[in-house]
Design an enzyme around this catalytic site. Structure first.
Site, PDB file in Angstrom:
ATOM      1  CG  HIS A 187      12.945  40.406 -11.205  1.00  0.00           C
ATOM      2  ND1 HIS A 187      13.281  41.715 -10.925  1.00  0.00           N
ATOM      3  CD2 HIS A 187      12.773  39.801 -10.009  1.00  0.00           C
ATOM      4  CE1 HIS A 187      13.328  41.883  -9.612  1.00  0.00           C
ATOM      5  NE2 HIS A 187      13.004  40.741  -9.033  1.00  0.00           N
ATOM      6  CB  CYS A 238      13.556  45.112 -16.630  1.00  0.00           C
ATOM      7  SG  CYS A 238      13.695  45.903 -15.011  1.00  0.00           S
TER       8      CYS A 238
END
Length: 466
Positions: free
Chosen positions: A153, A195
């Site tokens: 992440h 991301c």
């Protein structure tokens, strides 16, 4: 006469075969340095299955490519293979009905030892800075090649680790600069799945460091989970989580089937970019390149070896195209149903709730977890909105949240300010969740606008402790 022609033909074929073998041996001998690889899965918990699956699969590519375990360093929390929710105990797969990729993977830095500090120490080859783990480090020299693959992440300016502090872009770049100044590698390739992963290098990684970085997304967009329940292609029914990530499975599956002595990094970039960039659907990410792009002309083999079983594999020229319209229909079949990494947790909880029997304790618990996740997201949205409004005025909230700096400019001028804002928010309002980290860009914008520590404390207390 015919007999003579047959013998001559066989001799010619034998000579050509020897020539090909010798040519391959010459090609292989051109990489004189040692290959070093660091693999990082920066998450834990079963709902993040895919990150460890990606890393384990990458390890198998490396082993098949001829690399030794002594030169492969693996970071993974290691809570997936034997997780009670895993329908295949002791096994991890990276695609629907795929083979086990967990077997044989080294457990260098697991659990509480899977930290950003250990990762940076490993890159520098600094054993004295390690806390736990196998002690393996990148003990490279000036003729060596380094490949780093990080799946996780992320958010603007940072990527996560399952234990301890997150890894900030500034800290990563500083360590890479030290590695370069020490003249302890010839060239380096860094693949990053997260991301907003472009923000880790944009405006920060210079060409003279001889590093070629490829990211799953721009500095301002999500990357995507793949092989998720309820989407095509879907895992087996008993899996409740996504098995891979779109950027990751794209480069890994490409490496798995081709002769990497022939395929260059730039050609692979074209394959991966086309597979992830599908603008006409509701999801897409733009694979980006940073640093010394001249290195992309080198064969992938230079960094991760190649499987001899693929020596005779061939690809059509259009497969290497970076033009997303080249085979748009093909791409849509491969990527249909990807899930934003930031929403993968919500997707996991919704799937658990949806498949549980009505009235069962599992259904009730799944509903509770789903509602808590939704409420948590709403609370973070509200907190950030109010903090910005208190400091900069209601009329500037949207600007602070949405403003994106031009390409080639770092996310923030004062990285210590960003760290301070994240730290104070975590102390007063609660640690930023995967979803909450979408606001690190807003925090960077507040720093660029001149916010100070006193303002952060006052606004956070008003917004979160009312």
């Amino acid at each position: 006469m015919n007999h003579f022609i047959l013998i001559a033909s066989l001799l010619l074929l034998f000579s050509l075969n020897n020539f090909v073998v010798e040519a391959r041996q010459i090609a292989k001998s051109t990489t004189t340095g040692t290959r070093w690889v660091v693999l990082v899965a920066g998450s834990n918990y079963y709902e993040n299955y895919r990150h460890q699956a990606d890393v384990c699969h990458a390890y198998q590519i490396l082993r098949n490519g001829g690399l030794k375990d002594e030169n492969i360093i693996v970071f993974m929390y290691d809570d997936i293979a034997f997780n009670v929710q895993n329908p295949r105990p002791g096994i991890i797969i990276n695609k629907p009905y795929g083979p086990d990729v967990y077997n044989g993977v080294p457990k260098d830095y697991t659990g509480e030892n899977c930290t950003a500090n250990n990762f940076l120490a490993v890159i520098l080859g600094n054993r004295t800075a390690l806390t736990g783990g196998s002690g393996k480090v990148v003990n490279s020299g000036p003729n060596d090649y380094i490949f780093i693959y990080y799946a996780d992440h992320g958010s603007a300016g940072m990527v996560a680790m399952p234990t301890g502090d997150d890894l900030y872009a500034k800290d990563l770049i500083e360590v890479l600069k030290k590695k370069h100044e020490a003249k302890s590698y010839k060239s380096m390739v860094f693949y990053l799945e997260a991301c907003e992963s472009g923000s880790m290098f944009d405006g920060l990684l210079t060409e003279d460091m001889n590093i070629y970085a490829v990211t799953a997304s721009t500095p301002a967009e999500s990357s995507y989970a793949m092989y998720c329940p309820g989407h095509y292609p879907s895992p087996e029914d008993d899996f409740e989580t996504c098995l891979g990530d779109l950027f990751s499975i794209s480069w890994i599956e490409d490496s798995e089937k081709h002769d990497l002595q022939k395929e260059t990094l730039e050609q692979q970039h074209g394959v991966v970019r086309r597979r992830t960039l599908v603008d006409y659907l509701d999801f897409s990410s733009h694979v980006m390149q940073y640093g010394n792009k001249e290195l992309s002309k080198e064969p992938i083999f230079t960094y991760i070896g190649t499987n001899p079983d693929n020596d005779n594999s061939t690809m059509k020229a259009e497969e290497f195209s970076s033009n997303p319209s080249a085979e748009i229909a093909h791409s849509s079949r491969l990527t249909r149903g990807a899930v934003s990494q930031r929403d993968a947790q919500l997707h996991y909880l919704w799937h658990r709730f949806n498949r549980s029997a009505d009235g069962s304790s599992e259904k009730i618990e799944a509903q509770k977890q789903l509602q808590n996740e939704i409420l948590s997201r709403q609370q973070v949205d509200q907190n950030i909105h109010q903090i910005i409004a208190l400091v900069f005025g209601e009329e500037n909230v949207s600007k602070m949240i949405e403003s994106i700096r031009p390409a080639g400019q770092p996310l923030v001028d004062d990285w210590d300010c960003l760290k301070m804002l994240v730290r104070i928010y975590g102390k007063i309002c609660g640690s930023l969740s995967v979803y909450g980290k979408k606001y690190t860009r807003a925090m960077a914008n507040m720093c660029n606008a001149g916010i100070n520590e006193k303002q952060v404390n006052l606004a956070s207390n008003q917004a979160c402790l009312k």
